[in-house]
Design a protein around this motif. Structure first.
Motif: not given
Ligand SMILES: [Zn+2]
Ligand SMILES: [Zn+2]
Ligand SMILES: [Zn+2]
Length: 144
Positions: A89-96, A101-104, A108-110, A124-126
């Protein structure tokens, strides 16, 4: 849909009408149901191409099976996955999303500076066990 439609169009049309993640085999049977017989090899090849063109998202399950989903904008757009290693089963999430995105972006820049690598996407897959599978396991343990 005419049966002369190019495989690419047929697959894109199918994926754009669902929010589900579909494997090559799922796509094969869905197209067969509407009398479009596109060979599995062609489907695999087309999905790979669409994925490399960043038109569709790819999720690889623990058993190695890949599932694909249309990339979309808006609330159903940027999201990541919780994947059950037991039932697939695959659950899509978009919380956080904002925090992520701030962190990513910072990462990415670094990374792109350090490795001189032009990044254009991330996944990102958990992996874990979904609620239903945990419940089933609990019941099995209660009544062996
Ligand atoms: Zn499960
Ligand atoms: Zn998804
Ligand atoms: Zn993300």
């Amino acid at each position: 849909m005419s049966r002369w439609t190019a495989p690419r169009e047929a697959i894109l049309e199918l994926l754009s009408r669902t929010s589900k993640h579909m494997s090559a085999k799922d796509i094969y049977s869905a197209l067969a149901r509407i009398d479009m017989c596109i060979g599995l090899t062609t489907i695999y090849r087309t999905l790979d191409l669409l994925h490399r063109m960043a038109i569709i998202n790819k999720v690889v399950l623990r058993d190695g099976e890949a599932k694909y989903q249309m990339k979309s904008e808006g609330p159903r757009g940027h999201h990541h996955h919780l994947i059950c290693s037991n039932c697939g089963r695959i659950i899509d999430y978009s919380e956080f999303e904002r925090e992520e995105l701030n962190f990513i972006r910072k990462t990415e820049v670094l990374l792109s500076k350090k490795y001189r690598f032009a990044i254009h996407d991330h996944n990102i897959d958990f992996f874990g066990i979904c609620e239903q599978c945990q419940e089933l396991k609990r019941k099995e343990e209660e009544n062996p």
